[in-house]
Design a protein around this motif. Structure first.
Motif, PDB file in Angstrom:
ATOM      1  N   GLY A 175       0.811  -1.212   0.000  1.00 20.55           N
ATOM      2  CA  GLY A 175       0.000   0.000   0.000  1.00 20.55           C
ATOM      3  C   GLY A 175       0.846   1.263   0.000  1.00 20.55           C
ATOM      4  O   GLY A 175       0.548   2.230  -0.700  1.00 20.55           O
ATOM      5  N   TRP A 176       1.894   1.203   0.745  1.00 23.99           N
ATOM      6  CA  TRP A 176       2.827   2.324   0.821  1.00 23.99           C
ATOM      7  C   TRP A 176       3.365   2.640  -0.569  1.00 23.99           C
ATOM      8  O   TRP A 176       3.332   3.776  -1.047  1.00 23.99           O
ATOM      9  N   ASN A 177       3.840   1.609  -1.218  1.00 26.06           N
ATOM     10  CA  ASN A 177       4.377   1.771  -2.566  1.00 26.06           C
ATOM     11  C   ASN A 177       3.300   2.279  -3.529  1.00 26.06           C
ATOM     12  O   ASN A 177       3.544   3.147  -4.362  1.00 26.06           O
ATOM     13  N   LEU A 178       2.112   1.745  -3.356  1.00 26.51           N
ATOM     14  CA  LEU A 178       0.992   2.130  -4.218  1.00 26.51           C
ATOM     15  C   LEU A 178       0.694   3.622  -4.072  1.00 26.51           C
ATOM     16  O   LEU A 178       0.626   4.363  -5.059  1.00 26.51           O
ATOM     17  N   PHE A 179       0.539   4.060  -2.842  1.00 25.16           N
ATOM     18  CA  PHE A 179       0.158   5.460  -2.636  1.00 25.16           C
ATOM     19  C   PHE A 179       1.296   6.416  -2.971  1.00 25.16           C
ATOM     20  O   PHE A 179       1.063   7.484  -3.534  1.00 25.16           O
ATOM     21  N   ALA A 180       2.517   6.007  -2.620  1.00 30.86           N
ATOM     22  CA  ALA A 180       3.637   6.885  -2.952  1.00 30.86           C
ATOM     23  C   ALA A 180       3.747   7.041  -4.465  1.00 30.86           C
ATOM     24  O   ALA A 180       4.038   8.121  -4.970  1.00 30.86           O
ATOM     25  N   THR A 181       3.474   5.971  -5.176  1.00 31.98           N
ATOM     26  CA  THR A 181       3.513   6.055  -6.636  1.00 31.98           C
ATOM     27  C   THR A 181       2.402   6.967  -7.147  1.00 31.98           C
ATOM     28  O   THR A 181       2.613   7.782  -8.044  1.00 31.98           O
ATOM     29  N   ILE A 182       1.238   6.837  -6.545  1.00 33.66           N
ATOM     30  CA  ILE A 182       0.123   7.697  -6.962  1.00 33.66           C
ATOM     31  C   ILE A 182       0.481   9.165  -6.705  1.00 33.66           C
ATOM     32  O   ILE A 182       0.201  10.039  -7.531  1.00 33.66           O
ATOM     33  N   LEU A 183       1.131   9.408  -5.602  1.00 34.19           N
ATOM     34  CA  LEU A 183       1.459  10.788  -5.259  1.00 34.19           C
ATOM     35  C   LEU A 183       2.469  11.406  -6.226  1.00 34.19           C
ATOM     36  O   LEU A 183       2.447  12.598  -6.486  1.00 34.19           O
ATOM     37  N   LYS A 184       3.374  10.586  -6.737  1.00 35.46           N
ATOM     38  CA  LYS A 184       4.396  11.174  -7.622  1.00 35.46           C
ATOM     39  C   LYS A 184       4.049  10.980  -9.094  1.00 35.46           C
ATOM     40  O   LYS A 184       4.894  11.011  -9.975  1.00 35.46           O
ATOM     41  N   ARG A 185       2.770  10.818  -9.364  1.00 40.06           N
ATOM     42  CA  ARG A 185       2.368  10.481 -10.733  1.00 40.06           C
ATOM     43  C   ARG A 185       2.522  11.661 -11.682  1.00 40.06           C
ATOM     44  O   ARG A 185       2.608  12.817 -11.265  1.00 40.06           O
ATOM     45  N   ARG A 186       2.519  11.345 -12.963  1.00 37.64           N
ATOM     46  CA  ARG A 186       2.603  12.386 -13.987  1.00 37.64           C
ATOM     47  C   ARG A 186       1.286  12.509 -14.746  1.00 37.64           C
ATOM     48  O   ARG A 186       1.215  13.166 -15.766  1.00 37.64           O
ATOM     49  N   GLU A 187       0.294  11.830 -14.272  1.00 39.66           N
ATOM     50  CA  GLU A 187      -1.011  11.880 -14.922  1.00 39.66           C
ATOM     51  C   GLU A 187      -2.018  12.248 -13.839  1.00 39.66           C
ATOM     52  O   GLU A 187      -2.206  11.498 -12.889  1.00 39.66           O
ATOM     53  N   ARG A 188      -2.619  13.398 -13.989  1.00 38.93           N
ATOM     54  CA  ARG A 188      -3.469  13.892 -12.908  1.00 38.93           C
ATOM     55  C   ARG A 188      -4.646  12.955 -12.639  1.00 38.93           C
ATOM     56  O   ARG A 188      -4.977  12.631 -11.518  1.00 38.93           O
ATOM     57  N   HIS A 189      -5.289  12.566 -13.709  1.00 37.06           N
ATOM     58  CA  HIS A 189      -6.502  11.766 -13.553  1.00 37.06           C
ATOM     59  C   HIS A 189      -6.167  10.345 -13.105  1.00 37.06           C
ATOM     60  O   HIS A 189      -5.279   9.693 -13.639  1.00 37.06           O
ATOM     61  N   LEU A 190      -6.906   9.873 -12.122  1.00 39.93           N
ATOM     62  CA  LEU A 190      -6.734   8.491 -11.688  1.00 39.93           C
ATOM     63  C   LEU A 190      -7.718   7.630 -12.467  1.00 39.93           C
ATOM     64  O   LEU A 190      -8.921   7.681 -12.240  1.00 39.93           O
ATOM     65  N   TYR A 191      -7.174   6.867 -13.366  1.00 38.59           N
ATOM     66  CA  TYR A 191      -8.026   5.984 -14.165  1.00 38.59           C
ATOM     67  C   TYR A 191      -8.774   5.022 -13.237  1.00 38.59           C
ATOM     68  O   TYR A 191      -8.273   4.618 -12.182  1.00 38.59           O
ATOM     69  N   VAL A 192      -9.955   4.634 -13.641  1.00 36.97           N
ATOM     70  CA  VAL A 192     -10.842   3.862 -12.763  1.00 36.97           C
ATOM     71  C   VAL A 192     -10.177   2.612 -12.194  1.00 36.97           C
ATOM     72  O   VAL A 192     -10.417   2.224 -11.048  1.00 36.97           O
ATOM     73  N   ALA A 193      -9.281   2.002 -12.971  1.00 39.18           N
ATOM     74  CA  ALA A 193      -8.620   0.796 -12.476  1.00 39.18           C
ATOM     75  C   ALA A 193      -7.896   1.072 -11.158  1.00 39.18           C
ATOM     76  O   ALA A 193      -7.905   0.248 -10.241  1.00 39.18           O
ATOM     77  N   ILE A 194      -7.304   2.252 -11.085  1.00 40.93           N
ATOM     78  CA  ILE A 194      -6.522   2.576  -9.896  1.00 40.93           C
ATOM     79  C   ILE A 194      -7.416   2.652  -8.662  1.00 40.93           C
ATOM     80  O   ILE A 194      -7.025   2.265  -7.573  1.00 40.93           O
ATOM     81  N   TRP A 195      -8.607   3.123  -8.858  1.00 37.02           N
ATOM     82  CA  TRP A 195      -9.539   3.145  -7.728  1.00 37.02           C
ATOM     83  C   TRP A 195      -9.832   1.763  -7.218  1.00 37.02           C
ATOM     84  O   TRP A 195      -9.946   1.528  -6.013  1.00 37.02           O
ATOM     85  N   PHE A 196      -9.985   0.864  -8.149  1.00 37.27           N
ATOM     86  CA  PHE A 196     -10.233  -0.507  -7.718  1.00 37.27           C
ATOM     87  C   PHE A 196      -9.023  -1.026  -6.926  1.00 37.27           C
ATOM     88  O   PHE A 196      -9.183  -1.750  -5.951  1.00 37.27           O
ATOM     89  N   TYR A 197      -7.832  -0.652  -7.343  1.00 35.00           N
ATOM     90  CA  TYR A 197      -6.639  -1.095  -6.604  1.00 35.00           C
ATOM     91  C   TYR A 197      -6.640  -0.475  -5.201  1.00 35.00           C
ATOM     92  O   TYR A 197      -6.311  -1.138  -4.218  1.00 35.00           O
TER      93      TYR A 197
END
Lengths: 724, 57
Positions: free
Chosen positions: A147-169
């Motif tokens: 989870g840590w890795n997941l959220f840290a990756t989300i935080l440093k993303r280069r794509e603002r929009h979170l595609y729906v798949a990511i929400w499921f993750y």
């Protein structure tokens, strides 16, 4: 809409190595876990395959199979798919390679420890949560790393929009964490033994809240995320309706969490909780089918692609299987259907449509997609992949149809009354031997499916050989400008949330907690939900030890301890089960599948058998029940009961609120020995005549004590009632 | 334990409010233009690098 990117283009690379590691692990554990599944399927036809060995007997191996396919095969599949798609969807490398590696190796270590401890009999008995407390802790830690890795990756993303798949993750991570922790509250007694914090009805509720949501948030939501990524990718067209996918997500996570009690219909669980579970289960059909339709319609007008792409073929069947099991699930939650299907092989069929079809086929499709990508080549043999597809599909049919038949047939036989109002099939065993041919077909179906898997393994290995692995995949994307905190005109608030993963996490957590808590807290608080029965007393030390042997051998894999309030069941087993009977049961042992008869009243005057019968039956079931498929337990006659644990166990029970007298732990073994001697003496003469040796210090004595205790407390109530 | 329950009830209220807001937004057609992300995700890998910039929608 405002542009959210600044001009500077950054170069980076995707970590393909972690994807490959997880993909390989998926394949390896899939092959192992399904092979074990095949073994247990065969054991149900040929009990000799239990090999008269404790480590290979059904009760211990079945959890090995379920844990291996769920947490090792699907688990690694989730990680492979998430690590691949997340990087690409967010246009960034995983935040930390180190965390990725810890996630990988930690998870494999957990799997290996499960593969060792389960056959050794270290188990909590709670389905899909069998692993003992040290491993539970390890799971929690590794999951947090993920989870840590997941959220840290989300935080440093280069794509603002979170595609729906990511929400499921995200929902997967959060919910599984909560589920795992809540359900794993247990009091350690020793290094590999613990007692569930909850007792009886409450334990059952927590367990099935967990069990159902393990299906929901481990086998469903992450795979829906993968579906929303890999189907559009493989078809190279956008998902049918992105809007629908968003609705699908929210509706699903909100509804799923409430459905757990549908596993406990007609049990001693309070009625209101059962009804709640039913209502939400039925409602679940809407988002589930929305998701299925969304997946399938993504291919509208492009079905020719499905003909040519084996990846899409697998995924179409996977999504169809998802649709079938999510239609069937709500149906099975209806009380009238549940009354027929529960405890039978129908449920096993239902599960496997989901497991083999949805999880299995989606994983295979994903692997056939990933390997050529990772190895920069074509799939080695499309012919073999197509062969896999067809034999796998056939395998699912051959697996499921016979088991539906078996479940339905057996249920009818349990419920049949003759014209005089007696049970048509009073001998339970007859209803078992009757469906053995169906078990044989099921094993054939499983074998077909397994052949497909082997062919896939070969095909993927060859693909890897032919291609050249690309460890780092170069990519570039503009860096994100600082997030615009407000909403641009015309934008709606959902967009706003999409940009805020942390808030998203909090909200998702809140939403799933509501469901769980509303159902559980009242049971803890409202005493009246568990009517106490004056004559229900704690187990004697010997019975407690016997109960732990029952747990260790996994008898609950085949035997329920829950008589439902149907005439057919009360005729067969006696009084239906009351919540108050289980108040000292840490953990509960209601079971979920009746391969053998219910044992809740095994010691009652109606069902009670001589001690010697149990002795011989455990030694060799077929010597007393001709044609039984129960494994033999000869080692119980040899192994000495470990009484060094008695004091610790009694103390643990006292901590959990079981009313043993203060200081009883110190003298418990005295009572234990006394009771053991009584049982041994009672049956010695007869058994020695038959050539057995009977000593009071063996495990079998404790198990017999436990079996003879079952269902007796409530009779005392009746007796006293009659006397008055 | 009491604190826990209060906490739970608070989160419950908040979450329910959120839920109603969500249902309301769905009903009032908040999501009608949710389309671009579904197309954008198709263009993110193994594309010619020079075309990999359709990030702004």
């Amino acid at each position: 809409m405002s542009t959210s990117t600044s001009g500077t283009v950054e170069k980076f690379s995707y970590d393909n190595n972690i994807v490959r590691l997880f993909a390989n692990a998926t394949i390896l554990w899939g092959a192992v876990g399904m092979l074990v599944g095949l073994l247990v399927a065969l054991q149900m036809i040929f009990p000799v395959l239990n090999m008269n060995l404790e480590y290979t007997s059904f009760g211990r191996i079945r959890p090995l199979h379920t844990n291996a396919v769920i947490f090792a095969f699907v688990g690694n599949g989730i990680f492979a798919g998430v690590y691949y798609s997340l990087q690409r969807l967010l246009k960034t490398r995983m935040w930390s390679d180190l965390l990725s590696r810890i996630n990988f190796w930690g998870w494999q270590l957990i799997i290996v420890s499960a593969a060792i401890t389960l056959p050794l009999g270290y188990t909590t008995s709670k389905e899909y949560a069998e692993l003992e407390w040290p491993i539970d802790i390890a799971i929690a830690l590794i999951w947090v790393v993920f989870g840590w890795n997941l959220f840290a990756t989300i935080l440093k993303r280069r794509e603002r929009h979170l595609y729906v798949a990511i929400w499921f993750y995200i929902a997967t991570f959060v919910t599984v964490a909560v589920l795992h922790i809540v359900n794993s509250f247990e009091l350690p007694v020793s290094m590999f033994k613990s007692y569930s914090w909850y007792a009886g009805v409450q334990d059952a509720l927590v367990q099935w809240w967990y069990g159902h949501n393990a299906v929901a948030f481990f086998l469903t939501t992450p795979y829906l995320g993968l579906m929303y990524y890999f189907i559009p990718k493989a078809a190279n067209r956008p998902v049918f309706s992105y809007r629908l996918s968003i609705i699908h997500f929210w509706a699903l996570i909100f509804l799923y969490i409430w459905a757990g009690p549908h596993h406990l219909l007609y049990t001693a669980l309070p009625d209101w909780a059962q009804s709640l579970g039913v209502v939400f289960s039925v409602m679940l059909i809407a988002p589930s089918w929305g998701g299925m339709i969304n997946g399938l319609l993504t291919l509208r007008g492009a079905w020719d692609k499905v003909r040519d792409s084996v990846v899409l073929k697998f995924m179409v069947v996977a999504v169809t299987a998802y649709g079938m099991s999510t239609f069937e699930g709500p149906m099975l939650s209806l009380k009238s259907v549940n009354a027929i299907a529960h405890f039978t092989d129908w449920i096993i069929a239902h599960v496997h449509v989901g497991a083999l079809g949805w999880n299995g086929f989606l994983t295979f499709g994903m692997l056939y997609y990933l390997f050529p990508k990772l190895y920069r080549t074509q799939i080695f043999s499309t012919k073999l992949a197509n062969f896999h597809f067809w034999i796998g599909t056939l395998g699912i049919l051959f697996y499921a149809i016979p088991l539906y038949w078996a479940g339905f047939t057996q249920s009818q036989m349990w419920n049949d009354f003759d014209s005089n109002g007696f049970l048509e099939y009073p001998n339970f065993l007859y209803t078992v031997t009757n469906i053995l041919p169906m078990y044989a077909y099921r094993a054939i179906g499983g074998s077909l499916y397994y052949i497909g898997v082997i062919v896939m393994v070969y095909n993927l290995i060859m693909t890897a050989r032919v291609g050249s692995f690309q460890k780092e995949e170069a990519a570039e994307a503009p860096a994100l400008a600082k997030a615009n905190p407000g909403l641009a005109p015309g934008e709606h608030w959902h967009r706003w949330i999409e940009r805020r993963p942390v808030q998203m996490l909090v909200w998702a957590l809140v939403m799933i907690l509501i469901g769980g808590i509303i159902e559980m807290v009242p049971t803890f608080l409202v005493k009246s939900n568990v009517p106490t029965i004056a004559t229900v007393k704690p187990y004697t030390p010997l019975e407690l030890q016997g109960r732990d042997i029952y747990i260790k051998e996994g008898c609950n894999a085949c035997h329920t301890q829950m008589v439902r309030p149907f005439r057919s069941e009360t005729e067969r087993y006696g009084e239906y089960s009351k919540a108050g009977e289980f108040v000292y049961d840490h953990p509960f042992l209601w079971g979920s599948k009746r391969t053998g008869p219910d044992l809740a009243r095994e010691g009652s005057s109606k069902l009670r058998k001589p001690n010697s019968w149990h002795f011989e039956h455990m030694y060799d079931p077929r010597s007393v029940s001709d044609g039984s498929i129960m494994p033999a337990y000869p080692w119980l006659l040899e192994k000495e009961l470990d009484t060094s644990t008695t004091a610790a166990k009694i103390n643990a029970m006292i901590t959990l609120g079981v009313p043993y007298e203060e200081g009883y732990a110190a003298i418990a073994n005295r009572d234990l020995v006394k009771q053991a001697n009584e049982i041994a003496d009672e049956m010695r003469a007869q058994l020695e005549e038959e050539g057995f040796e009977v000593s009071a210090d063996r495990e079998i004595i404790a198990l017999i004590a436990y079996l003879q205790r079952l269902g007796t407390d409530i009779e005392k109530t009746n007796e006293t009632a009659e006397k008055q | 334990m009491g604190v826990l329950i209060i906490l739970i009830l608070v989160s419950l209220a908040v979450a329910l409010a959120f839920l109603f807001a969500f249902i309301w937004s769905v009903k009032s057609g908040q999501y009608e233009d949710d389309y671009t992300p579904s197309v954008r995700m198709l263009f993110d890998d193994e594309q010619d690098k020079s075309t990999n910039t359709d990030n702004q929608s």
